[in-house]
Design an enzyme around this catalytic site. Sequence first.
Site, PDB file in Angstrom:
ATOM      1  N   SER A  19       0.817  -1.214   0.000  1.00 48.65           N
ATOM      2  CA  SER A  19       0.000   0.000   0.000  1.00 48.65           C
ATOM      3  C   SER A  19       0.850   1.262   0.000  1.00 48.65           C
ATOM      4  CB  SER A  19      -0.926   0.004   1.221  1.00 48.65           C
ATOM      5  OG  SER A  19      -1.849  -1.070   1.157  1.00 48.65           O
ATOM      6  N   GLU A  48       3.986  -0.411  14.809  1.00 53.37           N
ATOM      7  CA  GLU A  48       4.532   0.896  14.424  1.00 53.37           C
ATOM      8  C   GLU A  48       5.543   1.438  15.436  1.00 53.37           C
ATOM      9  OE1 GLU A  48       1.228   0.197  14.345  1.00 53.37           O
ATOM     10  OE2 GLU A  48       1.070  -0.065  12.171  1.00 53.37           O
ATOM     11  N   HIS A  65      -1.929   7.108   2.518  1.00 49.36           N
ATOM     12  CA  HIS A  65      -3.358   6.998   2.825  1.00 49.36           C
ATOM     13  C   HIS A  65      -3.823   8.107   3.770  1.00 49.36           C
ATOM     14  CE1 HIS A  65      -2.492   3.186   0.996  1.00 49.36           C
ATOM     15  NE2 HIS A  65      -3.749   2.793   1.052  1.00 49.36           N
ATOM     16  N   GLN A 117      -8.794   4.533   9.663  1.00 50.83           N
ATOM     17  CA  GLN A 117      -7.567   4.544   8.860  1.00 50.83           C
ATOM     18  C   GLN A 117      -7.336   5.875   8.151  1.00 50.83           C
ATOM     19  OE1 GLN A 117      -6.749   0.889   6.635  1.00 50.83           O
ATOM     20  NE2 GLN A 117      -8.443  -0.095   7.681  1.00 50.83           N
ATOM     21  N   ARG A 136      -3.887   8.149  -1.319  1.00 53.50           N
ATOM     22  CA  ARG A 136      -4.222   6.880  -1.967  1.00 53.50           C
ATOM     23  C   ARG A 136      -4.744   7.029  -3.395  1.00 53.50           C
ATOM     24  NH1 ARG A 136      -8.770   2.670   0.418  1.00 53.50           N
ATOM     25  NH2 ARG A 136      -8.189   0.853  -0.822  1.00 53.50           N
TER      26      ARG A 136
END
Length: 320
Positions: free
Chosen positions: A43, A64, A115, A127, A173
């Site tokens: 992604s 993360e 994103h 998200q 995105r």
Amino acid sequence: MNIGTRAGLRMGKATRDAFGEALRDLGGVYPDLVVVDGDVSNSTRTEYFAQAFPQRFFNVGIAESNLIGVASGLAASGKRVVAASFACFLLCNAFDQIRMGVAYPRLNVKLVGSHAGISIGEDGPSQMGIEDVALALSLPGVAVLVPADEHATRAATRAMLEWEGPTYLRLGRPPVPVIYEPPVDFVIGRAFRLREGNDVTIIANGLMVAMALDAAEELAARGVQARVLDMATVRPLDVDAVIAAARETRGIVVAEEHLHYGGLGSVVAMAVSQHHPCPMRFVDLDDRYAESGAPDDLLRAYGLTSERIVAAALELTERI
């Protein structure tokens, strides 16, 4: 995504795609470059680098905080490090680690959040990185870059790797309109003046730049000449460009795909208030989270449109 059409712009690649291609190409230029990803390389498009340089790519999994720990360790050992994940995972989940492991020691870690914004669409609010710029700006010494199209992103990626110190690069995105022709002279700390105008200034970044250009076309049809600035660097801010806009036009509209507080609008307003106060309006997400939906529908529902920019600019020019 139906933006940039009024300004005659053709649709290009997503900024995340351009970043992945640029990172792969720059891997051969910088032998000290290593990439760390949080299991989303397909992604973030760091997979392109991983395929070309597998020994310099590290997938730490969905962790993360650990990602930042690994990245900061590599940077402390002298590597040029890119740490990538979704904007919300990176800045929200790992904020304390970024604060203490990257920003405080001012290590040469390049944070890359893909994103970002509500334009990710159906993935929903969990998200959507919509507070990421504010979080990055709250960390002293972190440069913040928000390029508008694929060519600016490629140039920004190179500029980021050549910049000494921590940096945050914000990526989107969906595909976005092409605004620039290569090569792009991307200088960290310098705005791009895309259109001249003395009635009002529109300052934007990311996908809102194409909407700003659309708005400027509509305003011109109404007899209002809008200056358009692409503020691709939020910090260090091009204060001179902001001061010139405040002095030479009748007001400033700031447009960004971010929450109202703490983003581009906030830093532009600080510069205006310190140097040359003028009327301002803000086109952003206001003080609210979004929901799941198609990207175009979400942008319209939350007012991230050229029409809202036009309305804000007309309000400024008609009230003065």
